[in-house]
Write a protein that holds these residues in place. Structure first.
Motif, PDB file in Angstrom:
ATOM      1  N   ASP A 100       0.821  -1.214   0.000  1.00 58.88           N
ATOM      2  CA  ASP A 100       0.000   0.000   0.000  1.00 58.88           C
ATOM      3  C   ASP A 100       0.854   1.264   0.000  1.00 58.88           C
ATOM      4  N   LYS A 101       1.867   1.313   0.864  1.00 58.36           N
ATOM      5  CA  LYS A 101       2.623   2.551   1.071  1.00 58.36           C
ATOM      6  C   LYS A 101       3.803   2.736   0.133  1.00 58.36           C
ATOM      7  N   VAL A 102       4.491   1.660  -0.211  1.00 64.13           N
ATOM      8  CA  VAL A 102       5.737   1.788  -0.973  1.00 64.13           C
ATOM      9  C   VAL A 102       5.462   1.846  -2.477  1.00 64.13           C
ATOM     10  N   MET A 103       4.405   1.206  -2.923  1.00 68.35           N
ATOM     11  CA  MET A 103       4.102   1.196  -4.360  1.00 68.35           C
ATOM     12  C   MET A 103       3.443   2.518  -4.735  1.00 68.35           C
ATOM     13  N   LYS A 104       4.277   3.469  -5.162  1.00 74.28           N
ATOM     14  CA  LYS A 104       3.860   4.845  -5.419  1.00 74.28           C
ATOM     15  C   LYS A 104       3.470   5.042  -6.877  1.00 74.28           C
ATOM     16  N   GLU A 105       2.361   5.725  -7.052  1.00 72.51           N
ATOM     17  CA  GLU A 105       1.877   6.029  -8.393  1.00 72.51           C
ATOM     18  C   GLU A 105       2.643   7.210  -8.974  1.00 72.51           C
ATOM     19  N   GLY A 106       3.097   7.048 -10.216  1.00 73.77           N
ATOM     20  CA  GLY A 106       3.762   8.152 -10.901  1.00 73.77           C
ATOM     21  C   GLY A 106       4.859   7.654 -11.819  1.00 73.77           C
ATOM     22  N   GLU A 107       5.106   8.401 -12.869  1.00 70.95           N
ATOM     23  CA  GLU A 107       6.152   8.046 -13.825  1.00 70.95           C
ATOM     24  C   GLU A 107       7.487   7.940 -13.105  1.00 70.95           C
ATOM     25  N   GLY A 108       8.200   6.822 -13.318  1.00 70.71           N
ATOM     26  CA  GLY A 108       9.494   6.620 -12.681  1.00 70.71           C
ATOM     27  C   GLY A 108       9.399   6.076 -11.269  1.00 70.71           C
ATOM     28  N   THR A 110       6.568   3.231  -9.094  1.00 70.31           N
ATOM     29  CA  THR A 110       6.298   1.793  -9.252  1.00 70.31           C
ATOM     30  C   THR A 110       5.243   1.492 -10.298  1.00 70.31           C
ATOM     31  N   HIS A 111       4.347   2.440 -10.542  1.00 72.96           N
ATOM     32  CA  HIS A 111       3.294   2.188 -11.527  1.00 72.96           C
ATOM     33  C   HIS A 111       2.632   3.500 -11.940  1.00 72.96           C
ATOM     34  N   THR A 112       1.979   3.457 -13.093  1.00 71.39           N
ATOM     35  CA  THR A 112       1.122   4.558 -13.528  1.00 71.39           C
ATOM     36  C   THR A 112      -0.281   4.006 -13.716  1.00 71.39           C
ATOM     37  N   VAL A 113      -1.250   4.896 -13.722  1.00 70.09           N
ATOM     38  CA  VAL A 113      -2.654   4.499 -13.879  1.00 70.09           C
ATOM     39  C   VAL A 113      -3.228   5.228 -15.083  1.00 70.09           C
ATOM     40  N   SER A 114      -3.894   4.468 -15.945  1.00 66.52           N
ATOM     41  CA  SER A 114      -4.568   5.070 -17.094  1.00 66.52           C
ATOM     42  C   SER A 114      -5.979   4.504 -17.180  1.00 66.52           C
ATOM     43  N   SER A 115      -6.694   4.901 -18.212  1.00 73.24           N
ATOM     44  CA  SER A 115      -8.063   4.406 -18.389  1.00 73.24           C
ATOM     45  C   SER A 115      -8.097   2.908 -18.667  1.00 73.24           C
ATOM     46  N   THR A 116      -6.941   2.335 -19.043  1.00 72.07           N
ATOM     47  CA  THR A 116      -6.902   0.891 -19.318  1.00 72.07           C
ATOM     48  C   THR A 116      -6.338   0.084 -18.153  1.00 72.07           C
ATOM     49  N   GLY A 117      -6.012   0.758 -17.045  1.00 70.37           N
ATOM     50  CA  GLY A 117      -5.562   0.026 -15.864  1.00 70.37           C
ATOM     51  C   GLY A 117      -4.212   0.484 -15.345  1.00 70.37           C
ATOM     52  N   ILE A 118      -3.590  -0.383 -14.553  1.00 67.77           N
ATOM     53  CA  ILE A 118      -2.309  -0.091 -13.916  1.00 67.77           C
ATOM     54  C   ILE A 118      -1.179  -0.611 -14.793  1.00 67.77           C
ATOM     55  N   HIS A 119      -0.137   0.208 -14.951  1.00 70.48           N
ATOM     56  CA  HIS A 119       1.017  -0.162 -15.776  1.00 70.48           C
ATOM     57  C   HIS A 119       2.276  -0.089 -14.925  1.00 70.48           C
TER      58      HIS A 119
END
Length: 196
Positions: A100-108, A110-119
């Protein structure tokens, strides 16, 4: 040379999980593999958001120095080894809080979020090994309890952050296992060929 992040999630240093950790560390040292050990309980990791941490989430920020250290280790590793018990058919709350805490959303991060899901962004993590123990026999966990470690933790959660491959190794029936069975398992872990 490969670099590995080991995530260890158990509070008791005399547990069998701790013996698994010691076997993994011996394996890494024998193979001259560099590693970072993230011992969540020993580090005093706080596995839940406070208001400030949650406020910073979407900007990729944190005010928890352990989150920064853990994320840096993941970003600079070729592989991942997770050592944890299975509690109530899944990973313990401490490990869930780590995700929950370490997996941070954002480019560079752990992941990014778009209309097609998590990348996933952690494509540097070529292989994750999840080493567990369970009260239930492994076959029962797989067939009757939903196989949550493989189906959810490895094939969904870890894959969503970019981990390409996952291997699950479980010692089932731990509560009633013989000393010989436990020693054989530790020997197996010490001699495993981890590939990253």
């Amino acid at each position: 040379m490969s670099r590995v992040t080991i995530i260890y999630c158990h509070p008791y240093t005399k547990s069998f999980n701790h013996a698994v950790l010691e076997s993994v560390v011996a394996n890494m040292k024998a193979g001259s593999t560099a590693f970072d050990l993230l011992d969540l309980h020993a580090d005093g990791f706080q596995p839940y958001y406070d208001a400030e941490e949650l406020r910073l989430y979407h900007s990729g920020g944190t005010h928890d120095p352990l989150v920064s250290r853990y994320l840096d280790a993941l970003q600079h590793s070729d592989g991942l080894i997770v050592i944890t018990p299975i509690w109530w058919n899944g990973v313990p709350g401490m490990l869930k809080g780590f995700v929950d805490k370490v997996m941070k959303e954002g480019e560079g991060l752990t992941h990014t979020v778009s209309s097609t899901g998590i990348h996933g962004c952690l494509k540097n993590l070529k292989h994750a090994y999840v080493l567990t123990t369970s009260t239930s026999p492994t076959w029962y966990f797989r067939l009757m309890l939903g196989n949550g470690i493989r189906r959810i933790f490895i094939n969904k959660t870890l894959k969503q952050i970019g981990v390409k491959r996952g291997t699950w190794v479980n010692l089932g029936g731990i509560s009633n296992s013989s000393t010989q069975k436990r020693l054989r398992h530790l020997d197996r872990v010490r001699s495993m060929r981890f590939t990253f």
